[in-house]
Scaffold this motif. Sequence first.
Motif, short mmCIF file in Angstrom:
data_model
loop_
_atom_site.label_atom_id
_atom_site.label_comp_id
_atom_site.label_asym_id
_atom_site.label_seq_id
_atom_site.Cartn_x
_atom_site.Cartn_y
_atom_site.Cartn_z
N GLU A 1 4.59 5.84 12.11
CA GLU A 1 3.89 5.71 10.82
C GLU A 1 4.47 4.56 10.01
O GLU A 1 3.73 3.78 9.39
CB GLU A 1 3.98 7.00 10.03
CG GLU A 1 3.22 6.94 8.72
CD GLU A 1 3.13 8.28 8.01
OE1 GLU A 1 2.48 8.31 6.94
OE2 GLU A 1 3.68 9.27 8.51
N ARG B 1 2.14 1.32 8.89
CA ARG B 1 1.93 0.93 7.49
C ARG B 1 2.38 -0.52 7.27
O ARG B 1 1.76 -1.25 6.47
CB ARG B 1 2.66 1.90 6.56
CG ARG B 1 2.02 3.29 6.55
CD ARG B 1 2.63 4.21 5.52
NE ARG B 1 2.06 5.53 5.58
CZ ARG B 1 0.91 5.89 5.01
NH1 ARG B 1 0.20 5.00 4.32
NH2 ARG B 1 0.45 7.13 5.10
N TYR C 1 -5.24 1.78 11.11
CA TYR C 1 -5.75 3.02 10.50
C TYR C 1 -6.17 4.03 11.57
O TYR C 1 -5.96 5.24 11.41
CB TYR C 1 -6.92 2.72 9.56
CG TYR C 1 -6.47 2.36 8.17
CD1 TYR C 1 -5.85 3.30 7.35
CD2 TYR C 1 -6.64 1.07 7.66
CE1 TYR C 1 -5.41 2.97 6.07
CE2 TYR C 1 -6.21 0.73 6.39
CZ TYR C 1 -5.60 1.69 5.60
OH TYR C 1 -5.16 1.37 4.34
N GLY D 1 -4.57 7.78 12.00
CA GLY D 1 -5.36 8.99 12.17
C GLY D 1 -4.87 9.83 13.33
O GLY D 1 -4.77 11.06 13.24
N TYR E 1 -1.72 11.72 12.31
CA TYR E 1 -1.94 12.88 11.45
C TYR E 1 -2.64 14.00 12.21
O TYR E 1 -2.43 15.19 11.90
CB TYR E 1 -2.70 12.46 10.19
CG TYR E 1 -1.74 11.97 9.12
CD1 TYR E 1 -1.57 12.67 7.94
CD2 TYR E 1 -0.97 10.82 9.32
CE1 TYR E 1 -0.67 12.24 6.98
CE2 TYR E 1 -0.06 10.39 8.37
CZ TYR E 1 0.09 11.11 7.21
OH TYR E 1 1.01 10.69 6.26
N ARG F 1 -3.98 19.90 5.40
CA ARG F 1 -3.73 18.63 4.69
C ARG F 1 -3.60 17.48 5.67
O ARG F 1 -4.08 16.37 5.41
CB ARG F 1 -2.45 18.76 3.84
CG ARG F 1 -2.65 19.52 2.55
CD ARG F 1 -1.55 19.18 1.55
NE ARG F 1 -0.24 19.62 2.03
CZ ARG F 1 0.31 20.79 1.73
NH1 ARG F 1 -0.36 21.66 0.97
NH2 ARG F 1 1.50 21.11 2.19
N ARG F 2 -2.95 17.74 6.78
CA ARG F 2 -2.81 16.68 7.79
C ARG F 2 -4.17 16.29 8.36
O ARG F 2 -4.43 15.11 8.62
CB ARG F 2 -1.89 17.15 8.92
CG ARG F 2 -0.46 17.42 8.49
CD ARG F 2 0.21 16.17 7.97
NE ARG F 2 1.65 16.33 7.88
CZ ARG F 2 2.49 15.40 7.46
NH1 ARG F 2 2.02 14.22 7.08
NH2 ARG F 2 3.80 15.62 7.41
N GLU G 1 -7.03 16.48 6.80
CA GLU G 1 -7.69 15.69 5.76
C GLU G 1 -7.18 14.25 5.78
O GLU G 1 -7.95 13.30 5.63
CB GLU G 1 -7.42 16.32 4.39
CG GLU G 1 -8.17 17.62 4.14
CD GLU G 1 -7.75 18.27 2.83
OE1 GLU G 1 -6.98 17.64 2.06
OE2 GLU G 1 -8.18 19.40 2.58
N GLY G 2 -5.86 14.09 5.98
CA GLY G 2 -5.30 12.75 6.08
C GLY G 2 -5.84 12.00 7.27
O GLY G 2 -6.19 10.81 7.18
N ARG H 1 -9.32 10.84 6.57
CA ARG H 1 -9.31 9.73 5.62
C ARG H 1 -8.98 8.41 6.32
O ARG H 1 -9.62 7.38 6.06
CB ARG H 1 -8.30 10.03 4.51
CG ARG H 1 -8.31 9.05 3.36
CD ARG H 1 -7.53 9.60 2.17
NE ARG H 1 -6.13 9.85 2.50
CZ ARG H 1 -5.59 11.07 2.62
NH1 ARG H 1 -6.33 12.15 2.44
NH2 ARG H 1 -4.31 11.20 2.92
N PHE H 2 -7.99 8.43 7.21
CA PHE H 2 -7.63 7.20 7.92
C PHE H 2 -8.75 6.75 8.85
O PHE H 2 -9.05 5.55 8.94
CB PHE H 2 -6.35 7.42 8.71
CG PHE H 2 -5.12 7.60 7.85
CD1 PHE H 2 -4.86 6.74 6.79
CD2 PHE H 2 -4.22 8.63 8.09
CE1 PHE H 2 -3.73 6.89 5.99
CE2 PHE H 2 -3.09 8.79 7.31
CZ PHE H 2 -2.84 7.92 6.26
#
Length: 365
Positions: A139, A143, A162, A166, A169, A186-187, A189-190, A193-194
């Motif tokens: 990660e 980034r 990205y 994904g 996560y 939550r993971r 959802e992350g 999003r990615f």
Amino acid sequence: MLEGMFVLEELPPDLALALWTAFRDVMLWAGTPEERRAGLFSPGAEARRPRIDGELRLPPALIPPLTTLATVVSHPGQVGEQVVSLSCLDVARWAREQRAMGTAVSFAQAAALAWPDAPGPALEVGRLLVEWGRLPRAETWLRRAIGLARRARDWESYGGAYVALGEIYLRFAGRAAARDATQAARRLEGAARFYEMASRVSRRHRLRQVRAQAMHGLMRVGMETGQLEQAERCAHLARRAYGRVHPRLPELEFDMTRLMMRRGEHERAIPVLQRQIDMTADPDRRLACGAMLARAAAEVGDRPLYERSWSAAWALLDGRRSPAAADALVHLGRAAVRTTDWLRVQQVVRAFGELPPDPSPSPAA
């Protein structure tokens, strides 16, 4: 740990020493300001390195990149950052093919440090770390790749990073699922999003392969969250974007078969699973398909096929401890329950400690 230690641990001694020496030379060169590189190595340093042209028996794929990397010692003030970086990536790709993942990551990291403004090498480090299962480190590198790609306007690398985030996560969610459902959600959802960010970038810049991977990822998120209709739509978009020939197409087809099972389309899944078993040599994939085939046969009441496929999948387990083995035990256990095959239920219980829970039973279950 000594920097580059995996190079010494993963490969035969003579080759390991040559690669480790080249790795250390590049890391020293990359960490030296450009204006001071010309005098970095002593005049006799090159002669003290193993001779690539005869002293070493190198795999053919390593001769060009190691010959190039030797110029880091012989002409340190003249060799270019891009040349050094690309040669390191060639070594990383060779190491990955040998399943020497520590070596692959070490040389990819050397490539990224040798050409620090380029997003591609940083992205490659992140991807290799994901494949190796070192997710927090991956990660961080991904980034970094996103920031570099944004500045360089390299949208292919930007979207690719990205996609890889994904994947991280999704894996985080899988690890958290058994102990913390809220954290797993939550993971997921992350991850979504990615993947959606990658999809937007792919549409804006017409990046077909990034779009394929983003849709594939969103399909997998949909499967994990129970949004099966959305997962199927994403699967078809991914297939269209991948085209007829792509290295990840077999993985997509396997995931589409998993989706059939989730949707309770067991009769439709049976011939697909049989074909996939025949076409793959990967033991984890054969195990997964064999266990799902046993489950599908049990669901449609085909007892002979259930018996054959259950026994074949069980033989492939052979004490394995992996995510594929855990998933296989779920399918084998549920298939045995479905057919009231209590002896095999007991086999699964002895192997797992209990009857494995089915986290996402199919509609027909």
